[in-house]
Design an enzyme around this catalytic site. Structure first.
Site, mmCIF file in Angstrom:
data_model
loop_
_atom_site.group_PDB
_atom_site.id
_atom_site.type_symbol
_atom_site.label_atom_id
_atom_site.label_comp_id
_atom_site.label_asym_id
_atom_site.label_seq_id
_atom_site.Cartn_x
_atom_site.Cartn_y
_atom_site.Cartn_z
ATOM 1 N N LYS A 20 1.285 24.537 -3.566
ATOM 2 C CA LYS A 20 2.176 25.679 -3.448
ATOM 3 C C LYS A 20 2.968 25.722 -4.745
ATOM 4 O O LYS A 20 3.740 24.801 -5.043
ATOM 5 C CB LYS A 20 3.140 25.506 -2.270
ATOM 6 C CG LYS A 20 4.007 26.753 -2.095
ATOM 7 C CD LYS A 20 5.336 26.532 -1.443
ATOM 8 C CE LYS A 20 6.178 27.778 -1.712
ATOM 9 N NZ LYS A 20 7.562 27.646 -1.309
ATOM 10 N N TYR A 73 3.781 20.500 -3.917
ATOM 11 C CA TYR A 73 4.808 21.545 -3.932
ATOM 12 C C TYR A 73 5.426 21.493 -5.324
ATOM 13 O O TYR A 73 6.158 20.565 -5.648
ATOM 14 C CB TYR A 73 5.828 21.200 -2.851
ATOM 15 C CG TYR A 73 6.849 22.253 -2.488
ATOM 16 C CD1 TYR A 73 6.963 23.456 -3.151
ATOM 17 C CD2 TYR A 73 7.730 22.011 -1.430
ATOM 18 C CE1 TYR A 73 7.903 24.397 -2.774
ATOM 19 C CE2 TYR A 73 8.671 22.951 -1.045
ATOM 20 C CZ TYR A 73 8.761 24.134 -1.725
ATOM 21 O OH TYR A 73 9.715 25.060 -1.357
#
Lengths: 308, 308, 308, 308
Positions: free
Chosen positions: C166, C138
């Site tokens: 992500k 992330y």
């Protein structure tokens, strides 16, 4: 030739070749301009960050603009940076580059001084009021440590204070807001400063691009621009990816020995030297020169992109 | 008068009074110099951040140095900033302020360009090699977005590249490292740029201070310096606390309307105007002027400190 | 249902509805899940930044995952954030969300601690070694104050330490490098966290998107995804621009009264409340609630986008 | 023993010794506590940044507080950090460390979430309202990326929301404002987190210090404190300079291999191991361990300071 409204296409920030003694190498500069014009570019942006404007003395800045305007003025639009800390100093540069023949000036937010939004607005208003030529905002947070807010830019576009923006922030979301907001002002030029997503920027509506790497491969960026305009997105993606791979050259310099600008500008100049465009790859002080091995790395990037 | 090695005492970064039309107000500047000299200061630092050097044109910078040197040169040391982005541009300023009579130049790390440690070293070496007068490093991360590393400073002190440092970083821990490290180089000047802990800096061994607020109250800072030198730490603390309270004036401007430099420099100039030293409190563009109400706030700080 | 390799499509970071007493409102959460599933989304990302993971207690985090897995597990992939400062604490969250039924975990670089590149690598290696489920990086510099370097991500992809990324950095240039570099690892998922340039990200080869705004308008993002996959770039651009305008709701809160997360998350929840999906628009403490007037502004954004 | 108002003296942030398997090494922890108490310290701060609180699991945090309170509670004040991202998570830690016997909790501004001033105020108010023990603010911008504004701290002091502050910002100017402002609230504790200018902080009126290096040399910091209280500023300066030289150990780790916390906390633990206080110098993951050569460097710092 009137200044286009909006300015469109590929407008390279022109490198400033230097002699070994670190004076402007005018013959190399003009060969570089010819190389760009021959590559089909749509305008020339002098005295930007890629041009080492931050490193050039006032005398050298004037010399660059005069030489290029005398050589290519009238053939294509010539813009010049007026890069300095605050309004009064920028105004001096605006007068100088305009006197030297620039058709538009490119101006950042104030830096060094701590800057408030209202001061940025006042800065651009004062400069536009005093300038005989269009003023284009230069959004480059990595250098000035301020991001131009979208609504500030659109407000100054609506008031015709700003004639356009060169966005080197890397923030495509904010850039898109400007592109869509500026549809109400069709004469306003929205230009991306990115090398890496010119296709994306054009797809969402940008007018053009100001990629430093276009010094090295103007034909590539012009091809990319034409494919985007023709709606050939598959072809554009392939061309953009080739250019992204070529851009890898900016990491040629060892980060333990030098900063990012030494490495990136050193690589562009090494590439122009290897391609036979300029005589000497030296960058301005205090930048660190690339070593022989680092220059070889640049050569490999050129070879892989079919440019050697 | 030779330049002191080390430079000691209170060396205010001299404000640059402007006319309503934003030209240098030379008579007010000379009155300000008289006010400082009469207050007992030990040197004058022209063209620093407090002097709005970032806002003055080259012509105005030269005017400031020439006027002050003609007026007070020989009486006390006169230093001048050579504030610009990179080595070649700084070299031009060094030549200009030296020609105008400055006895030392004050130089920051490069800014705007992304700067590596090795480039900072090369920057100072090139400038010192070219300068006829001593070079003093100016550590001001809030403006240049780089902190000068302690060992870099001490290395350049050992090599006699740097003659001193003005530390406006606010980092007393790093400052102390320089103070103790510089004991090996007794001619090296270690000066704090803080207004708020001059007593602490002197207690741990600093040579002097360069506080912007000393424009407003030179007598206070000179008293503070003398108490510290005499070992009267209780008295020094009381005087320093009075000056800290006075420094509250830098918050007079509304942060919703203006940036920190508009507020702080606006307050210093408003105070000098209220005290009758300068004719006009205007600051350079694009700074936002203080309102009447904000100016009244400055007056209250002066009154509370016994200066009105 | 095995976890897709790569994960593709629209995977909203699911908001966490709260009761007025700031407990998880499970019925509203499940209605929100139904709203998303009915909108056609391709996966659910629980306990991300948009889910207020940073604000939920361990008990509440577990409750969210258990409730959603029990309700929708098996229908579509369920990912969960394991957001904490360092490796040992993240490992505890990985164990907890995995026990609660998450099929993949989403993990940031360390934060609070000062973090070196080698420590980030070790962090992900340790977590992947201990995790029973795939680990997705992330990249959210605005929260953790570190940008994951491209070559670090691609190295961990090559070693199958990371199953995907992500990217909430907003840096499309770096994202593109990961997309093209990850072509050598076809099972690796490259997902953009942007709301504003999903079309651009998909055009250059991303596998999918994790837009917070998809809570409010899942149908819109699913439509956008399908148009991009079908090569309908004109249609995609129009849909993306509608969603960009809708995203303007994140500025509904007054920046003089609240921070960016209060305003953005407050707007998403206000919109879900106005659309009848959740019972209460409250956000977790210490966030500031939107006023009535600010909520009305959110309503206008919904109306303009045809969602009210 | 009631909690002192204000808390004064030397209050080390106690390191958390770990076993090779990275569990809390309770016998070493208690030997460290004995070493500190024997050194004359005035309180113990558990679960701070130097304690690797960011790396300890909830179970380990509880274990630390319980063990130390059982061993030394009642002899001297025991404070504990409640370090987490936002209000609800901090509240859980406050309950846990209070149940484990801490007499005061130390709480940062929110992090990870973007935080507005009004949210910081609400954060502290909510925590103080829920806490059975005094709440001390922990100002550590390097970790949380927010500086607590002076007037915010003084406002919460006036309202008796905060019982004190541990200032690890390094900004002595702002610290001084708090010290002088807090004279109106004599029960409020103003503690510096600096290792390097404890003498300066005490000279200007601080109540005490929380220096990580006091783990290694508690006698030194206690001596320094006593000299300052006795007005022996010359002796204090010499002792402080000895401690500053000793603090050089935090650079023992190679910055090319590890981050600042690996190097600093690794050095403190190596020093405690070399001094025979703890059994194992290991730090928590993902921190990088010092090499043998780097540990030797730590030994040299100890030897130079007369501690080996």
């Amino acid at each position: 030739m009137p200044f286009p409204t909006p300015l469109t296409g590929v407008v390279p920030p022109v490198c400033t070749p230097l002699t070994p003694g670190r004076e402007v190498d005018v013959p190399s500069l003009l060969r570089l301009v010819d190389h760009l014009v021959e590559g089909g570019v749509h305008g020339l942006f002098l005295l930007g960050s890629t041009s080492e404007a931050a490193f050039l003395t006032d005398r050298q800045r004037r010399q660059v603009v005069e030489a290029v305007v005398a050589h290519a003025g009238g053939q294509l639009p010539v813009l010049a940076g007026a890069i300095d800390m605050t309004t009064p100093r920028v105004l001096d540069h605006v007068a100088a580059v305009t006197a030297a023949g620039a058709q538009a000036v490119v101006v950042t937010a104030p830096f060094y001084a701590r800057t408030h939004r209202s001061e940025i607005v006042h800065h651009y208003r004062r400069i536009a009021a005093a300038s005989e030529v269009p003023v284009i905002a230069y959004d480059i947070p990595v250098a000035v440590h301020t991001k131009l807010p979208t609504d500030l830019v659109l407000g100054l576009a609506a008031d015709r204070v700003l004639a356009g923006i060169k966005d080197s922030s890397g923030d495509l979301g904010a850039f898109r807001e400007i592109v869509t907001g500026a549809r109400a002002h069709p004469e306003f030029s929205v230009l991306t400063g990115s090398e890496l997503f010119v296709d994306s920027a054009l797809a969402l509506g940008a007018d053009g691009a100001v990629p430093g790497l276009a010094n090295v491969d103007p034909h590539g960026y012009v091809r990319l621009y034409r494919m985007c305009r023709a709606g050939d997105w598959e072809g554009a993606r392939a061309e953009q990816e080739r250019l992204c791979a070529l851009f890898g050259m900016v990491t040629a310099g060892d980060p333990a020995r030098m900063g990012g600008s030494s490495s990136a500008l050193g690589a562009f100049k090494a590439a122009l030297h290897l391609r036979g465009v300029i005589d000497c790859p030296v960058t301005a002080e205090p930048q660190v020169p690339l070593s022989g091995e680092e220059t070889e790395r640049v050569g490999k990037f050129l070879a892989a992109a079919g440019l050697l």
